[in-house]
Design a protein around this motif. Structure first.
Motif, mmCIF file in Angstrom:
data_model
loop_
_atom_site.group_PDB
_atom_site.id
_atom_site.type_symbol
_atom_site.label_atom_id
_atom_site.label_comp_id
_atom_site.label_asym_id
_atom_site.label_seq_id
_atom_site.Cartn_x
_atom_site.Cartn_y
_atom_site.Cartn_z
ATOM 1 N N ARG A 30 36.629 37.291 49.387
ATOM 2 C CA ARG A 30 36.024 38.439 49.292
ATOM 3 C C ARG A 30 36.861 39.332 48.536
ATOM 4 O O ARG A 30 38.301 39.222 48.772
ATOM 5 N N VAL A 31 36.502 39.806 47.510
ATOM 6 C CA VAL A 31 37.396 40.150 46.516
ATOM 7 C C VAL A 31 37.808 41.899 47.079
ATOM 8 O O VAL A 31 36.887 42.666 47.451
ATOM 9 N N ALA A 32 38.975 42.050 46.896
ATOM 10 C CA ALA A 32 39.633 43.185 47.463
ATOM 11 C C ALA A 32 39.774 44.096 46.447
ATOM 12 O O ALA A 32 39.032 45.237 46.427
ATOM 13 N N TRP A 33 40.709 43.767 45.470
ATOM 14 C CA TRP A 33 41.070 44.447 44.285
ATOM 15 C C TRP A 33 41.131 43.568 42.859
ATOM 16 O O TRP A 33 41.354 42.303 43.149
ATOM 17 N N THR A 34 40.566 44.064 41.978
ATOM 18 C CA THR A 34 40.539 43.339 40.853
ATOM 19 C C THR A 34 41.192 44.278 39.588
ATOM 20 O O THR A 34 40.604 45.312 39.449
ATOM 21 N N GLY A 35 41.896 43.777 38.461
ATOM 22 C CA GLY A 35 42.261 44.432 37.398
ATOM 23 C C GLY A 35 41.615 44.154 36.155
ATOM 24 O O GLY A 35 40.723 43.371 35.961
ATOM 25 N N ILE A 36 41.530 45.226 35.360
ATOM 26 C CA ILE A 36 40.880 45.194 34.103
ATOM 27 C C ILE A 36 41.890 44.701 33.087
ATOM 28 O O ILE A 36 42.681 45.335 32.978
ATOM 29 N N LEU A 66 26.867 36.969 32.221
ATOM 30 C CA LEU A 66 27.773 36.486 32.956
ATOM 31 C C LEU A 66 28.832 37.766 33.770
ATOM 32 O O LEU A 66 29.006 38.727 33.075
ATOM 33 N N VAL A 67 29.336 37.616 34.927
ATOM 34 C CA VAL A 67 30.178 38.612 35.673
ATOM 35 C C VAL A 67 31.700 38.530 34.847
ATOM 36 O O VAL A 67 32.167 37.287 34.845
ATOM 37 N N LEU A 68 32.124 39.562 34.439
ATOM 38 C CA LEU A 68 33.565 39.729 33.967
ATOM 39 C C LEU A 68 34.602 39.856 35.093
ATOM 40 O O LEU A 68 34.285 39.802 36.040
ATOM 41 N N GLY A 69 35.888 39.618 34.606
ATOM 42 C CA GLY A 69 36.899 39.779 35.553
ATOM 43 C C GLY A 69 37.461 38.681 36.041
ATOM 44 O O GLY A 69 36.879 37.781 36.216
ATOM 45 N N HIS A 70 38.895 38.620 35.855
ATOM 46 C CA HIS A 70 39.770 37.504 36.416
ATOM 47 C C HIS A 70 41.085 37.821 36.885
ATOM 48 O O HIS A 70 41.714 36.994 37.379
ATOM 49 N N GLU A 71 41.305 38.854 37.151
ATOM 50 C CA GLU A 71 42.681 39.455 38.075
ATOM 51 C C GLU A 71 42.383 39.918 39.276
ATOM 52 O O GLU A 71 41.798 40.993 39.483
ATOM 53 N N VAL A 72 42.532 39.010 40.231
ATOM 54 C CA VAL A 72 41.735 39.258 41.747
ATOM 55 C C VAL A 72 42.797 38.850 42.725
ATOM 56 O O VAL A 72 43.458 37.886 42.872
ATOM 57 N N SER A 73 42.601 39.854 43.750
ATOM 58 C CA SER A 73 43.282 39.760 45.222
ATOM 59 C C SER A 73 42.020 39.647 46.037
ATOM 60 O O SER A 73 41.355 40.451 46.020
ATOM 61 N N LEU A 118 34.908 34.448 31.784
ATOM 62 C CA LEU A 118 34.831 34.254 30.660
ATOM 63 C C LEU A 118 33.709 33.074 30.450
ATOM 64 O O LEU A 118 32.829 33.143 29.684
ATOM 65 N N HIS A 119 33.878 32.031 31.274
ATOM 66 C CA HIS A 119 32.909 30.661 31.265
ATOM 67 C C HIS A 119 32.171 30.645 32.205
ATOM 68 O O HIS A 119 31.145 29.723 32.286
ATOM 69 N N THR A 120 32.352 31.406 33.231
ATOM 70 C CA THR A 120 31.650 31.346 34.634
ATOM 71 C C THR A 120 31.771 32.839 35.197
ATOM 72 O O THR A 120 32.698 33.546 34.614
ATOM 73 N N ASP A 121 31.186 32.981 36.242
ATOM 74 C CA ASP A 121 31.192 34.572 36.901
ATOM 75 C C ASP A 121 32.636 34.742 37.409
ATOM 76 O O ASP A 121 33.299 33.818 37.930
ATOM 77 N N GLY A 122 32.866 35.959 37.220
ATOM 78 C CA GLY A 122 34.362 36.393 37.599
ATOM 79 C C GLY A 122 34.610 37.092 38.651
ATOM 80 O O GLY A 122 33.682 37.236 39.521
ATOM 81 N N SER A 123 35.329 38.181 38.619
ATOM 82 C CA SER A 123 35.858 38.755 39.892
ATOM 83 C C SER A 123 35.515 40.420 39.919
ATOM 84 O O SER A 123 35.639 41.170 40.951
ATOM 85 N N PHE A 124 34.482 41.038 38.998
ATOM 86 C CA PHE A 124 33.977 42.275 39.198
ATOM 87 C C PHE A 124 32.677 42.287 39.811
ATOM 88 O O PHE A 124 31.533 42.460 39.539
ATOM 89 N N LYS A 340 47.135 49.965 33.217
ATOM 90 C CA LYS A 340 46.449 48.760 33.831
ATOM 91 C C LYS A 340 45.718 49.719 35.111
ATOM 92 O O LYS A 340 45.936 50.300 35.763
ATOM 93 N N ILE A 341 44.251 49.342 34.848
ATOM 94 C CA ILE A 341 43.112 50.060 35.811
ATOM 95 C C ILE A 341 42.855 49.045 36.896
ATOM 96 O O ILE A 341 42.475 47.862 36.374
ATOM 97 N N VAL A 342 42.768 49.257 38.067
ATOM 98 C CA VAL A 342 42.559 48.590 38.982
ATOM 99 C C VAL A 342 41.148 48.778 39.881
ATOM 100 O O VAL A 342 41.134 50.124 39.834
ATOM 101 N N VAL A 343 40.470 47.973 40.112
ATOM 102 C CA VAL A 343 39.134 48.181 40.464
ATOM 103 C C VAL A 343 38.975 47.834 42.240
ATOM 104 O O VAL A 343 39.302 46.697 42.530
ATOM 105 N N LYS A 344 38.803 48.959 43.098
ATOM 106 C CA LYS A 344 38.609 48.408 44.435
ATOM 107 C C LYS A 344 37.104 47.987 44.574
ATOM 108 O O LYS A 344 36.038 48.882 44.358
#
Length: 349
Positions: A30-36, A66-73, A118-124, A340-344
């Motif tokens: 379950r994604v908490a925060w993810t960076g752009i 595809l879903v973008l995003g790969h910086e994830v906690s 990038l190659h499969t669904d990401g963290s946004f 760095k903008i982080v997404v809640k």
């Protein structure tokens, strides 16, 4: 689940997507925060660059949208039946790069990989499903928003390690974007005595000073080669070239001492002429760095825990997933004060 999906250049839509099934070796987070990342921004601005559009990805067999995003906690929600080292409720970050596993992890990424976002669904999105080996525990005392910096910090720290930065070194960094600001912290963590940062944007230079640069200088006003050669006639120990253009490439070599290291961490989008004699006559060693090893992510989490280092100037904005385009991509594209903008997403802390 809610997700930010790339359909085309400047066409990212917030929509509903199915959660992927959890296979035997998988973990659902379950994604908490993810960076752009700059990669996400560039795919939105001018893509497709790395996203598979016309041909399915050779490993995953997927194409856009595809879903973008790969910086994830986040927090583990579910595990496959073969997963033993991770359990629901664990606090984790995700290593988004899935390696082929054919070679030693220090070089495996150079023989092919695929990445979430990038190659499969990401963290946004609300949930990410990935193999157990890409899950890394997060210490209890590290907040999730800060933990989301582990992936970009690993890019910077890997470059610092490649460049051989060690105790007492003098380091020059060309460019002061988010990766370079993190590289300043990574160089300090490696023991650098002095760090000189160069950029053309005053807002970025101010942040470089805030995170620990010894000096941050506008290279449109100060000649980096003349400045550093006056202070260090033999040259600096290490230069990190992160601007990705010929002038800074040449400057990085010119400011570095014989047998010192220049490490290229920028993605150069244009070819340019380079005479290798510049290396032969200067004694400078040239290398490059891409990505990171799984071990580097673990080490980056420890740097993030260290209160000696100031990450606050780098996290310039926190936004909601619904506002990804307007408050995220557009803000990064138009506001030089942003880093760095982080997404809640769930917002767990």
């Amino acid at each position: 689940m809610k997700a930010a999906v790339w359909y085309g250049k400047q066409d990212v839509r917030i929509e509903d997507r199915d959660v992927k099934p959890v296979d035997d070796n998988d973990v659902k987070v379950r994604v908490a925060w993810t960076g752009i990342c700059g990669t996400d921004l560039h795919e939105w601005q001018i893509g497709p660059i790395l996203l598979p559009v016309d041909q399915p990805h050779k490993v995953k067999g997927e194409t856009t949208p595809l879903v973008l995003g790969h910086e994830v906690s986040g927090v583990v929600e579910e595990v496959g039946k073969n997963v033993t080292g991770i359990k629901p409720g664990d606090r984790v970050v995700i290593n988004p790069v899935v390696l082929p596993g054919k070679y030693d992890e220090s070089v495996d990424r150079y023989y092919g990989f695929y990445s979430i976002g990038l190659h499969t669904d990401g963290s946004f999105t609300e949930y990410v499903v990935i193999d157990e080996k890409n899950i890394i525990p997060v210490p209890e005392d590290l907040p999730f928003d800060k933990a989301a910096l582990a992936e970009p910090l690993s890019v910077s720290y890997q470059a610092v390690k490649h460049a051989g930065v060690k105790e007492g070194n003098v380091v020059a960094i060309f460019s002061c974007g988010p990766i370079e600001l993190l590289a300043i912290i990574a160089a300090k963590a490696a023991g650098a005595k002095e760090i000189y940062a160069f950029d053309l944007v005053e807002e970025r230079l101010e942040k470089a000073k805030e995170v620990g640069a010894t000096e941050a200088l506008n290279s449109g006003k100060v000649n980096p080669v003349e400045y550093l050669r006056e202070k260090y006639p033999q040259g600096v120990d290490v230069s990190l070239e992160a601007a990705g253009v010929k002038p800074t490439f040449d400057q990085a070599i010119a400011v570095t001492r014989p047998l010192g290291n220049v490490c290229i961490i920028a993605v150069h989008t244009r070819n340019f002429e380079f005479n290798p004699l510049a290396l032969m006559t200067s004694g400078v060693k040239l290398s490059s760095s891409m990505g990171y090893t799984p071990q580097t992510i673990k080490e980056s989490l420890e740097i993030l825990r260290n209160e000696e280092f100031n990450f606050e100037p780098i996290m310039t904005k926190k936004i909601e997933l619904d506002d990804l385009v307007e408050e995220g991509f557009q803000s990064l594209a138009n506001d030089p004060k942003q880093a760095k903008i982080v997404v809640k997403v769930s917002g767990d802390m």
